[in-house]
Design an enzyme around this catalytic site. Sequence first.
Site, short mmCIF file in Angstrom:
data_model
loop_
_atom_site.label_atom_id
_atom_site.label_comp_id
_atom_site.label_asym_id
_atom_site.label_seq_id
_atom_site.Cartn_x
_atom_site.Cartn_y
_atom_site.Cartn_z
N HIS A 474 -36.21 1.11 0.15
CA HIS A 474 -35.92 0.46 1.38
C HIS A 474 -34.37 0.29 1.62
O HIS A 474 -33.85 0.96 2.60
CB HIS A 474 -36.50 -0.86 1.55
CG HIS A 474 -36.04 -1.55 2.78
ND1 HIS A 474 -36.78 -1.81 3.89
CD2 HIS A 474 -35.03 -2.20 3.25
CE1 HIS A 474 -36.11 -2.15 4.75
NE2 HIS A 474 -34.85 -2.66 4.53
N GLU A 475 -33.90 -0.14 0.51
CA GLU A 475 -32.46 -0.19 0.72
C GLU A 475 -31.85 1.28 0.21
O GLU A 475 -30.55 1.62 0.98
CB GLU A 475 -31.62 -1.28 -0.27
CG GLU A 475 -32.39 -2.73 -0.45
CD GLU A 475 -32.03 -3.22 0.80
OE1 GLU A 475 -31.11 -3.04 1.37
OE2 GLU A 475 -32.68 -4.52 1.07
N HIS A 478 -31.05 2.95 3.75
CA HIS A 478 -30.24 2.29 4.30
C HIS A 478 -28.72 3.06 3.86
O HIS A 478 -27.86 3.64 4.51
CB HIS A 478 -29.78 0.90 4.10
CG HIS A 478 -30.65 -0.14 4.89
ND1 HIS A 478 -30.88 -0.06 6.16
CD2 HIS A 478 -31.28 -1.20 4.73
CE1 HIS A 478 -31.34 -1.12 6.72
NE2 HIS A 478 -31.96 -1.46 5.90
#
Length: 706
Positions: A474-475, A478
């Site tokens: 998920h990170e 980003h």
Amino acid sequence: MSTLIRRAASSLHPRFLHNQCNLERVRNRHLHTSGLYGFDLLKTPKGFQRFVDEAIERSTELVSYVSGMPSSAEIIKAMDEISDAVCSVVDSAELCRHTHPDREFVKEANKASLRINEYLHYLNTNHTLYNAVMKVEKDPNVLSKEAKRAAHYLRVDFEKGGIHLAADKLDRASQLHIDIAHLCREFSENIITDPGSVDIFPASRIPNHLHHLFKPIYGSGSRDNIKEKGFRITTEPGTLSSILQWTSDAEVRKMAYIQGNSVPHANCAVLDKLIAARHEIAQLRPNMASSPEVVMSFLLEMSKMVRPKADEEFKAIRDFKKKKTGQICEDLEPWDEAYFTGMMKSSAYNLDSSVVASYFPLHQCIEGLKVLVESLFGATFHTIPLAPGESWHPDVLKMSLHHPEEGDLGYLYLDLYSRKDKYPGCAHFAIKGGRRLSETEYQLPVVALVCNFSGSRGKSSARLNHWEVETLFHEFGHALHSLLSRTEYQHFSGTRVVLDLAETPSNLFECYAWDYRVLRKFSRHYSTGEVIPEKLVESMQGAKKMFAATDLQRQIFYALIDQTLFGEQLSSQRDTISVVADLKRQHTSWKHVEEGTHWQTRFNHLLNYGAGILPTGTDHLCLENSKGYYSYLYAKCFAATIWKKVCQEDPLSSTTGTALRTKLLQHGGAKDPADLLTDLTGDGILQFRDGGIVPDLTSLCDEMKL
């Protein structure tokens, strides 16, 4: 304009402006001493003072230049350099505050953050800049669509600050923004300083594999004057989660749950003040509210849609508890959820979390990130040396993202291990946004990926639970959004986009963490090297789906809290505790615990999603002020559609990667998000409703079988 600004900059402090701009020299940096994140000024804690000074000096010079009303292109470029200078301080201070082990660095970063934010409010209420932006927005000769968009969003940002108000109201709005910044900081600091604790006797009530997490304590003398051993459980979220998931003693779970959801009490008053301040700002500029009704209707629609399946799941958990405990009349409590759902998943799919973790040693997971970028984008990550003073901890790694034809695309710091006084969760921190400097120069993006995994660098024992792998991906989504961005202006770089879109790549890359075609490329047993079995992954996928409606219902509940607490409908006579209690009863299958709990006082996302303070064009597709937690649900829906239409057939193909990069990631916030999403997937990803935009729910419903 570019020449003038850069020449003037050279006469001031060339290293400040160009140190990050010429990042292609990074491989030689180990030859000389640097400062934090490559900023030479940050060699010592006091360097933050000069860092702020230079940003303010440079910005003030640029404000003076803009006051002469140069060409529209030069105005936007100057405005973007102001934003870049200010954001460099804000972003660096934010990362330092949350990760640096030296308290002096943290102290000075805090001071720098407060000081630059106060200067930011001066910029946001500067009529010279506002008038210049208005000129650009009205200029029919502005050729670049990105420049036009930048002018529009800069003007919107100014008006959010209240610049178009009468002088007395503008002064009040400015003070409120400063008050909100201080309240947000106080809210966060209270969470850290008052995590709560509960003493448990005897120690045997706590599972053996959790003992290392807690401080041993000893009670008064008992038989034979031998003091009884117990544990003091600090009820910060990570520790509380472990207790709720693994402790069979229901009374221990209850005590920990109630204590963990009853702190910090000081934030009850802080939250009330924050709500009042945001409400007053909304009253000062009521014309800026953009269809909050659209968001609320979307959330209510989702709540209604998910309720039947969530109720079924609740009943299944309750029946399982009754069977296990033999107590037919016993009700299901909130502190039961993690414990019994974990047992049900293990029972249904014969899953052992330690077995799953054995296939995810951290170094292999990092290899998985490398597999993604090479397969999708033809790029490679290379570990590069850190200059003396550049790092903030020995565990930190630095990697360059390199493309064989395009050269270095950006730089990524990895700070992955847990330690004392570090930010407790996982997050992506921007340090430097990408932007065009000239026809031949591009300022490369620099970001940090921060996690809190057990272990330390150099030890091979760090193995991740799969939910941690999902969080890492998920990170990383980003980070890729930032690293692959190629916008003209840093104002739109990477994740400096509408929140709905900012969370979409991160949610999309979670999908990669669940696909066996991806996992088999890197997931190997830590001791045997065996590739993760496909049947094990299928069991993990089945367990994930068992309580998907309950998980989604929880996110809807969070978004409804955010919308209600910061919405105009909230009566000043109602306290937040009763509001949250009512929403939980109405929109979840679970009961509210009345015993003095106020869970919302340590829900930091009320700050992170609720109010932006940077002039970076960050809005929402439907709502241009606070109340932004709903954007997570928007992104979840968008990601489900992108996965289904673009990635699912061949998630690691260069064709998939090219589509993701050229139609989504490289544009940051430089294009309209609705256009980006539609261009990527075609029709069927969003709908227009009553002046706003809502996601199409079809793909998410199909995925969850709703």
